[in-house]
Structures are given as C-alpha cells and as structure tokens.
Design a protein around this motif. Structure first.
Motif, PDB file in Angstrom:
ATOM      1  N   SER A 316      24.480  40.113  29.816  1.00  0.00           N
ATOM      2  CA  SER A 316      24.849  41.192  29.776  1.00  0.00           C
ATOM      3  C   SER A 316      25.979  42.243  28.513  1.00  0.00           C
ATOM      4  CB  SER A 316      25.545  42.216  31.110  1.00  0.00           C
ATOM      5  OG  SER A 316      25.228  41.160  31.988  1.00  0.00           O
ATOM      6  N   GLY A 317      26.466  41.844  28.441  1.00  0.00           N
ATOM      7  CA  GLY A 317      27.787  42.080  26.927  1.00  0.00           C
ATOM      8  C   GLY A 317      28.736  42.174  27.073  1.00  0.00           C
ATOM      9  N   PRO A 318      29.891  42.506  25.954  1.00  0.00           N
ATOM     10  CA  PRO A 318      30.831  42.550  25.594  1.00  0.00           C
ATOM     11  C   PRO A 318      31.835  43.737  26.863  1.00  0.00           C
ATOM     12  CG  PRO A 318      30.214  42.796  23.060  1.00  0.00           C
ATOM     13  CD  PRO A 318      28.733  42.610  24.573  1.00  0.00           C
ATOM     14  N   ALA A 319      31.312  44.872  27.513  1.00  0.00           N
ATOM     15  CA  ALA A 319      31.933  45.602  28.340  1.00  0.00           C
ATOM     16  C   ALA A 319      31.958  44.744  29.670  1.00  0.00           C
ATOM     17  CB  ALA A 319      30.927  47.202  28.750  1.00  0.00           C
ATOM     18  N   PHE A 320      31.152  43.900  29.818  1.00  0.00           N
ATOM     19  CA  PHE A 320      31.388  42.797  30.978  1.00  0.00           C
ATOM     20  C   PHE A 320      32.363  42.369  30.719  1.00  0.00           C
ATOM     21  CE2 PHE A 320      26.752  45.180  30.953  1.00  0.00           C
ATOM     22  CZ  PHE A 320      26.858  45.351  32.569  1.00  0.00           C
ATOM     23  N   CYS A 321      32.647  41.671  30.005  1.00  0.00           N
ATOM     24  CA  CYS A 321      33.278  40.811  29.431  1.00  0.00           C
ATOM     25  C   CYS A 321      35.374  41.429  29.591  1.00  0.00           C
ATOM     26  CB  CYS A 321      33.210  40.230  28.357  1.00  0.00           C
ATOM     27  SG  CYS A 321      32.194  39.265  27.757  1.00  0.00           S
ATOM     28  N   VAL A 322      35.085  42.557  29.535  1.00  0.00           N
ATOM     29  CA  VAL A 322      36.496  43.578  29.586  1.00  0.00           C
ATOM     30  C   VAL A 322      36.376  43.651  31.689  1.00  0.00           C
ATOM     31  CG1 VAL A 322      37.667  45.561  29.379  1.00  0.00           C
ATOM     32  CG2 VAL A 322      35.859  44.895  27.982  1.00  0.00           C
ATOM     33  N   ALA A 323      35.173  43.823  31.826  1.00  0.00           N
ATOM     34  CA  ALA A 323      35.707  44.429  33.435  1.00  0.00           C
ATOM     35  C   ALA A 323      36.084  43.026  34.205  1.00  0.00           C
ATOM     36  CB  ALA A 323      34.162  45.295  34.153  1.00  0.00           C
ATOM     37  N   PHE A 324      35.436  42.217  33.963  1.00  0.00           N
ATOM     38  CA  PHE A 324      35.243  41.054  34.350  1.00  0.00           C
ATOM     39  C   PHE A 324      37.299  40.428  34.222  1.00  0.00           C
ATOM     40  CE2 PHE A 324      35.434  35.842  33.828  1.00  0.00           C
ATOM     41  CZ  PHE A 324      33.990  35.996  34.859  1.00  0.00           C
ATOM     42  N   ASN A 325      37.758  40.387  33.133  1.00  0.00           N
ATOM     43  CA  ASN A 325      39.070  40.102  32.325  1.00  0.00           C
ATOM     44  C   ASN A 325      39.705  40.886  33.115  1.00  0.00           C
ATOM     45  OD1 ASN A 325      41.366  39.044  31.563  1.00  0.00           O
ATOM     46  ND2 ASN A 325      41.511  40.635  30.311  1.00  0.00           N
ATOM     47  N   ALA A 326      39.504  42.619  33.253  1.00  0.00           N
ATOM     48  CA  ALA A 326      40.775  43.348  34.240  1.00  0.00           C
ATOM     49  C   ALA A 326      40.292  43.148  35.301  1.00  0.00           C
ATOM     50  CB  ALA A 326      40.161  44.867  33.472  1.00  0.00           C
ATOM     51  N   ALA A 327      39.674  43.126  36.060  1.00  0.00           N
ATOM     52  CA  ALA A 327      39.296  43.132  38.033  1.00  0.00           C
ATOM     53  C   ALA A 327      40.158  41.752  38.243  1.00  0.00           C
ATOM     54  CB  ALA A 327      37.752  43.377  37.595  1.00  0.00           C
ATOM     55  N   ASN A 328      40.010  41.454  37.644  1.00  0.00           N
ATOM     56  CA  ASN A 328      40.333  39.294  37.399  1.00  0.00           C
ATOM     57  C   ASN A 328      42.056  39.974  37.581  1.00  0.00           C
ATOM     58  OD1 ASN A 328      40.842  36.412  38.251  1.00  0.00           O
ATOM     59  ND2 ASN A 328      41.156  36.571  36.223  1.00  0.00           N
ATOM     60  N   GLU A 329      42.416  40.452  36.491  1.00  0.00           N
ATOM     61  CA  GLU A 329      43.993  40.617  36.744  1.00  0.00           C
ATOM     62  C   GLU A 329      45.125  41.250  37.692  1.00  0.00           C
ATOM     63  OE1 GLU A 329      45.918  41.018  33.073  1.00  0.00           O
ATOM     64  OE2 GLU A 329      43.919  40.417  31.903  1.00  0.00           O
ATOM     65  N   ILE A 330      43.988  42.639  38.030  1.00  0.00           N
ATOM     66  CA  ILE A 330      44.937  42.984  38.821  1.00  0.00           C
ATOM     67  C   ILE A 330      44.378  42.869  40.511  1.00  0.00           C
ATOM     68  CG2 ILE A 330      43.807  45.067  40.681  1.00  0.00           C
ATOM     69  CD1 ILE A 330      45.260  45.354  37.599  1.00  0.00           C
ATOM     70  N   ALA A 331      42.807  41.032  41.275  1.00  0.00           N
ATOM     71  CA  ALA A 331      43.266  41.212  41.633  1.00  0.00           C
ATOM     72  C   ALA A 331      43.791  39.689  42.048  1.00  0.00           C
ATOM     73  CB  ALA A 331      41.342  40.778  42.111  1.00  0.00           C
ATOM     74  N   VAL A 332      44.323  39.045  41.232  1.00  0.00           N
ATOM     75  CA  VAL A 332      44.844  38.048  41.175  1.00  0.00           C
ATOM     76  C   VAL A 332      46.540  38.830  41.571  1.00  0.00           C
ATOM     77  CG1 VAL A 332      46.109  35.700  39.656  1.00  0.00           C
ATOM     78  CG2 VAL A 332      44.272  36.743  39.150  1.00  0.00           C
ATOM     79  N   GLN A 333      46.430  39.823  40.805  1.00  0.00           N
ATOM     80  CA  GLN A 333      48.073  40.034  41.496  1.00  0.00           C
ATOM     81  C   GLN A 333      48.191  40.441  42.311  1.00  0.00           C
ATOM     82  OE1 GLN A 333      50.768  40.023  39.555  1.00  0.00           O
ATOM     83  NE2 GLN A 333      51.977  40.198  41.394  1.00  0.00           N
ATOM     84  N   ALA A 334      47.086  41.323  42.982  1.00  0.00           N
ATOM     85  CA  ALA A 334      46.798  42.120  44.633  1.00  0.00           C
ATOM     86  C   ALA A 334      46.816  40.621  45.949  1.00  0.00           C
ATOM     87  CB  ALA A 334      45.861  42.290  45.108  1.00  0.00           C
ATOM     88  N   PHE A 335      46.340  39.148  45.493  1.00  0.00           N
ATOM     89  CA  PHE A 335      46.695  37.765  46.224  1.00  0.00           C
ATOM     90  C   PHE A 335      48.326  37.429  45.682  1.00  0.00           C
ATOM     91  CE2 PHE A 335      46.478  33.569  45.812  1.00  0.00           C
ATOM     92  CZ  PHE A 335      46.331  33.385  47.150  1.00  0.00           C
ATOM     93  N   LEU A 336      48.778  37.471  45.264  1.00  0.00           N
ATOM     94  CA  LEU A 336      50.074  36.959  44.875  1.00  0.00           C
ATOM     95  C   LEU A 336      50.802  37.496  45.672  1.00  0.00           C
ATOM     96  CD1 LEU A 336      49.725  36.061  40.513  1.00  0.00           C
ATOM     97  CD2 LEU A 336      50.521  34.806  42.434  1.00  0.00           C
ATOM     98  N   ASP A 337      50.502  39.314  45.553  1.00  0.00           N
ATOM     99  CA  ASP A 337      51.262  39.997  46.418  1.00  0.00           C
ATOM    100  C   ASP A 337      50.713  40.167  48.083  1.00  0.00           C
ATOM    101  OD1 ASP A 337      52.560  40.686  44.373  1.00  0.00           O
ATOM    102  OD2 ASP A 337      51.686  42.904  44.062  1.00  0.00           O
ATOM    103  N   LYS A 338      50.167  39.650  48.308  1.00  0.00           N
ATOM    104  CA  LYS A 338      49.876  39.176  49.238  1.00  0.00           C
ATOM    105  C   LYS A 338      48.732  40.243  50.440  1.00  0.00           C
ATOM    106  CE  LYS A 338      52.862  35.322  50.814  1.00  0.00           C
ATOM    107  NZ  LYS A 338      53.649  34.505  51.133  1.00  0.00           N
TER     108      LYS A 338
END
Ligand code: NDP
Length: 397
Positions: A316-338
C-alpha cells in the motif's frame, strides 16, 4: 582489530546491556564516546564509569540531577534532554549502536548517519516507519547499516551482494513466541506477564509482546524489505521454535544458506561491533551435539494475522508502514497497562490501517508529524473502548 570509536544509544536496555558486556570483554578495542538512556540514571552512570565513556546523556530532563550526582568527579560529561541526545548521536564515531526502543530512535539514527558513522541497527521501528529516507541517507553519506536483529544479521552474513541477481528469497525464521501452541480463545485472556515470557530470548517488554503477537516478525518483514531491497513477495517467514537457524537466503541454483547460533544477542552484536572482522564473544555458543531437532513449520496466519498486515502495508505504501508501527507501539503499551486485551493489539492496528490513507512523506519531519497523528488517533480509539470490538470507530487518518 583497530580501536573503534563507538557510541551506544539506549545502553541501559536489553540490547544496550549486551553491547556493554561485549565491549567490556575486549575493552582495549573500543573508545566509547557516548552512552545514553531514557531515565535509568543509576545504570547509565555505572556503565559510563565502567566503559570510561566521554559523555552520558539522559533523555528525560528529570533524571539529570541524579545522573550528575552519580557521575560527579568521574570526568564523564553529563547532559540531558532530547537535543543533548541528538548531539550525542552526531558525535564523530566509527560506529553507533542504535538500541533505543521504538520510533523515538529515528532522529538519533538520522543524526548518526549524517555524521558519517556506520550504524549497528537494533532499533527496527525507525526503519519500518522511514525505510526509504534512512536507506537513502545511508547511501548519500556512504554509511553501512549493520543489522543487529538476529534474523537480519543472519541474512547479512549469507547475502552475497555480488550474486544479488541469483538471490530468489529471504526466509526469516520466527520462534512463534510464547503462544505458538495456544488457541485464540486462550490468547484472548493472556496477561502481560504471560506475553513477555519469551521461550528462547530475554528482551525488553515491548519487543517481547511483539514476539507474542508475531508483530515483531511483521516489522522484520518490512525491515528486510528496506535493508536488502527485496520485494515483499520474495520474503518468506517460517516458524522455527528452537531459534537456532536465525534466517536463510535461497539462491537460484537451489542452495539455501543459513546462519546458525545460540539464541543470544551477543553473537549478532559482536558481529556488528567487529565488522568487517570477527571478534570473540562472551555469549553462549551452540553445542551441536545437544541439538535433537531443528523444526520448521508454516505460520498459522489465521491465528496470527499481523504478518498479513505487514505485506499489505508494503504493497500500500510507506505511510501505511508508519501507521502500522505507530498504532502498534500505542496498542502494546495499552496492553502492558492492562487497558486492552492481548488480541486487541493487532485488531487495533488493523482498525487504524483501515482508516489510513496514503500520504506524501518526503522528510523526517513529515514522518514524525504523521506518526504523532496516528498515535493520537490510536490512543483516542483505545480510550473509546477498543477492547469492546463491537464499538470500534475512529475518524479517518
Ligand atoms: P529496552 O526497552 O530493553 O531498552 C530500550 C533502551 O532505549 C533503554 O536504554 C531506554 O532507556 C532507551 N529509551 C527508551 N525510550 C527512549 C526515548 N524515548 N528516548 C531515549 N531513549 C529511550 O529495549 P530492547 O533493548 O529490548 O530493544 C531495543 C531495540 O532493539 C528495539 O527497537 C527492539 O525492537 C530492538 N531489538 C531488540 C532485541 C532484544 O533482544 N532485546 C533483539 C532485536 C532487536 P531506559 O533504560 O532509561 O528506559
């Protein structure tokens, strides 16, 4: 090996500590310029003294005072804040170890490249988000990016650049993480403690969760695409529970070259620190007499669909890779914070990707700004009840 000037960005982390251990095992070969951390002043001060570093930089200004006190009279120069971190990354060096966690490492990596240092790259998220810019800068400044990630390090060791046209495939191996044999019903209630308990590797919390979702392998597919300039369809992933074959390269004559080693980051770290020479490591060695099985099996994409998303992002293009990573970093922290459940991590990333549109991202500033937008939208989505799958709705990115 001649003496190398080196800086370690993220020296207090898992990769950073292993790097310090390898350097101390042959201290006479290294002249340490800077060590950096986010807020762990105590360990940073200890490392700066042990390594006889010129500078210790702490990104969190609140940790400046304790660091200054801990290093008083040591002769180590101390500074704090983001600007100081960027200055440290720009210090003249032969090699910069990039071991900060997450996208926060992008600007320091760019500074190191612009200053002409070779970069030992552990910090994969910046490459995922800004691969075209990072690789173009490396080429412009005649800098070599040495992959520290064990899989990419393995590929680097068996990827014969002179035979590039004969290379048909890169095969990345994945341990499968702690939930390889779990079903999705059990994963739904997996706790952060269970997710960070990796069967083979001892790593930081974020990458450990990424290994459990297979998001780590998804990020690595994107990383491999940029590092080795390989088309997504020529990058495959196989599950290899023993983590001994670190990855493989297949040539058109049918030869498959693999690199093997004990699951110990000190081996790829030493490879990068010694490059182009080899150096001995204090790490674990493979005992081939004790290896009973080397299993390889396909990934169950229904159970772990992060990988599928990574390929979609590349197409799909580089912007999707930015979104993929950013959303994951936030979601992982939210999971670690329960705040959300384990399966909500990849579901959240998929939801954000569904709302993402292509962007023109020509500069690091553009990427930093888009990354920030995605983070805000992901946080908003999570605080709006991402865990409740029926209610998911965010504004278009
Ligand atoms: P850790 O969380 O253990 O360490 C992260 C390091 O970065 C610490 O020194 C931390 O400082 C520092 N840091 C964190 N946030 C910031 C920030 N905003 N600004 C400046 N410094 C910061 O991570 P890992 O060592 O596990 O991983 C580091 C990178 O290497 C990641 O990108 C990961 O994906 C990659 N990697 C890791 C592997 C592993 O085995 N751990 C294997 C392959 C790749 P402080 O200690 O003060 O918080």
């Amino acid at each position: 090996m001649s003496v190398k000037k080196i800086s370690i960005l993220g020296s207090t982390g898992s990769v950073g500590q292993s790097t310090v251990e390898v350097i101390l095992s042959q201290a006479e070969c290294f002249d340490v310029q800077a060590v950096t951390a986010h807020s762990n002043a105590e360990l940073l001060a200890q490392q700066a003294k042990e390594l006889n570093a010129s500078q210790a930089i702490i990104a969190d200004p609140a940790a400046f005072k304790p660091l200054k006190e801990l290093l008083s009279g040591s002769g180590v120069e101390v500074s704090a804040g983001r600007e100081a971190l960027l200055e440290a990354a720009s210090m003249p060096c032969d090699l910069v170890m990039a071991a900060i966690m997450g996208f926060a490492g992008l600007e320091p990596i760019m500074k190191a490249i612009e200053a002409g240092a070779n970069v030992a790259l552990a910090n994969k998220e910046p490459l995922v988000a800004a691969g075209p810019l990072v690789m173009a800068a490396a080429q412009k400044h005649s800098v070599t990016i040495l992959p520290v990630d064990s899989e990419h390090n393995a590929v680097f060791q068996v990827f014969d650049e002179k035979q590039r046209r004969a290379i048909e495939r890169i095969i990345l191996t994945a341990s499968g993480g702690p939930f390889r044999s779990w079903d999705r019903k059990d994963m739904e209630v997996a706790t952060p403690e269970q997710a960070v308990a990796h069967p083979n590797w001892v790593m930081g919390r974020k990458i450990s969760v990424d290994s459990a979702t297979l998001m780590n392998k998804a990020l690595e597919v994107i990383e491999a695409h940029y590092l080795f300039d390989m088309k997504p369809e020529n990058i495959d992933v196989l599950i290899h529970p023993q983590s001994i074959i670190h990855s493989m390269v297949e040539y058109n004559d049918g030869s498959v070259l693999a690199q093997m080693g004990a699951p110990d980051m000190k081996t790829p770290i030493a490879y990068c620190l010694g490059w182009p020479d080899r150096m001995a490591t204090p790490g674990n060695k493979l005992d081939l007499n004790k290896i009973i099985n080397l299993e390889l099996e396909p990934v169950d994409n229904n159970k772990f669909y992060a990988l599928k998303l990574a390929y979609e992002c590349l197409y799909s293009g580089p912007a999707f890779c930015v979104a993929f990573n950013a959303a994951n970093e936030i979601a992982v922290q939210a999971f670690l914070d329960k705040q959300i459940g384990f399966l909500d991590i990849v579901d959240t990333v998929r939801h954000i990707l569904d709302k993402t549109e292509q962007q023109s991202l020509k500069s690091v500033a553009n990427i930093v700004s888009f990354d920030e937008t995605v983070r805000e939208l992901t946080s908003h989505y999570i605080s709006g009840g991402a865990g409740n799958r029926e209610k998911k709705e965010v504004h278009a990115v």
